[in-house]
Design a protein around this motif. Structure first.
Motif, PDB file in Angstrom:
ATOM      1  N   LEU A  70     -31.936  18.222  -9.303  1.00  0.00           N
ATOM      2  CA  LEU A  70     -31.932  19.509 -10.011  1.00  0.00           C
ATOM      3  C   LEU A  70     -32.344  20.657  -9.099  1.00  0.00           C
ATOM      4  O   LEU A  70     -32.901  21.657  -9.551  1.00  0.00           O
ATOM      5  N   GLY A  71     -32.059  20.512  -7.816  1.00  0.00           N
ATOM      6  CA  GLY A  71     -32.490  21.508  -6.849  1.00  0.00           C
ATOM      7  C   GLY A  71     -31.835  22.855  -7.004  1.00  0.00           C
ATOM      8  O   GLY A  71     -32.423  23.879  -6.662  1.00  0.00           O
ATOM      9  N   ILE A  72     -30.650  22.895  -7.535  1.00  0.00           N
ATOM     10  CA  ILE A  72     -29.917  24.152  -7.653  1.00  0.00           C
ATOM     11  C   ILE A  72     -30.575  25.072  -8.700  1.00  0.00           C
ATOM     12  O   ILE A  72     -30.400  26.280  -8.665  1.00  0.00           O
ATOM     13  N   VAL A  73     -31.358  24.493  -9.624  1.00  0.00           N
ATOM     14  CA  VAL A  73     -32.074  25.285 -10.629  1.00  0.00           C
ATOM     15  C   VAL A  73     -33.569  25.339 -10.325  1.00  0.00           C
ATOM     16  O   VAL A  73     -34.378  25.633 -11.202  1.00  0.00           O
ATOM     17  N   ALA A  74     -33.946  25.032  -9.095  1.00  0.00           N
ATOM     18  CA  ALA A  74     -35.316  25.164  -8.576  1.00  0.00           C
ATOM     19  C   ALA A  74     -36.335  24.298  -9.307  1.00  0.00           C
ATOM     20  O   ALA A  74     -37.495  24.674  -9.428  1.00  0.00           O
ATOM     21  N   GLY A  98     -27.015  27.074  -1.124  1.00  0.00           N
ATOM     22  CA  GLY A  98     -27.223  25.708  -0.658  1.00  0.00           C
ATOM     23  C   GLY A  98     -28.051  25.599   0.604  1.00  0.00           C
ATOM     24  O   GLY A  98     -28.578  24.530   0.904  1.00  0.00           O
ATOM     25  N   ILE A  99     -28.193  26.682   1.333  1.00  0.00           N
ATOM     26  CA  ILE A  99     -28.932  26.627   2.597  1.00  0.00           C
ATOM     27  C   ILE A  99     -30.434  26.543   2.322  1.00  0.00           C
ATOM     28  O   ILE A  99     -31.139  25.704   2.887  1.00  0.00           O
ATOM     29  N   ILE A 103     -32.979  23.406   3.155  1.00  0.00           N
ATOM     30  CA  ILE A 103     -34.231  23.603   3.891  1.00  0.00           C
ATOM     31  C   ILE A 103     -35.415  23.108   3.067  1.00  0.00           C
ATOM     32  O   ILE A 103     -36.344  22.484   3.611  1.00  0.00           O
ATOM     33  N   ASP A 104     -35.385  23.326   1.747  1.00  0.00           N
ATOM     34  CA  ASP A 104     -36.462  22.827   0.890  1.00  0.00           C
ATOM     35  C   ASP A 104     -36.523  21.305   0.897  1.00  0.00           C
ATOM     36  O   ASP A 104     -37.609  20.724   0.906  1.00  0.00           O
TER      37      ASP A 104
END
Length: 125
Positions: A70-74, A98-99, A103-104
């Protein structure tokens, strides 16, 4: 149209009624020789008790799984306690196209991106 206005008014009414929270606050005023308190002074045997600030331990594995799924929604940033304005910018830019998201993921794997008010647990999960 009337239905939209009616539903909007209901939403505004409910959002403002739950917007205020209250809890008991005990205020102390330092007494000096020249001032008199209107309330009775505190007894000597009473002590002020403060809640300790506890550092929370977050799981590095859960942060990594949240970043991957769920990285795209932080989701990983909400979990780690990053301030909300940064999270909103992350969501609006789709993770910096996506960058920033990539990195996260790298920073979570290396342990560089940690919880804001705490630390990672000793175990990965």
């Amino acid at each position: 149209m009337k239905l939209k206005i009616f539903l909007s008014l209901i939403m505004i009414a409910f959002s403002t009624s739950f917007a205020f929270a209250s809890f008991p606050v005990q205020r102390t005023v330092p007494a000096s020789e020249n001032t008199q308190l209107s309330a009775p002074a505190k007894k000597q045997d009473q002590k002020e008790v403060y809640a300790p600030v506890v550092a929370t331990e977050k799981s590095q594995g859960i942060a990594l799984v949240l970043a991957l799924l769920l990285g795209i929604v932080a989701a990983h940033r909400w979990y780690l306690g990053t301030p909300w304005p940064i999270n909103v910018i992350f969501i609006l830019t789709l993770g910096g196209l996506g960058i920033w998201w990539l990195i996260d993921i790298i920073r979570i794997c290396t342990g560089d991106l940690g919880p804001v008010n705490g630390r990672y647990k000793d175990s990965f999960f």
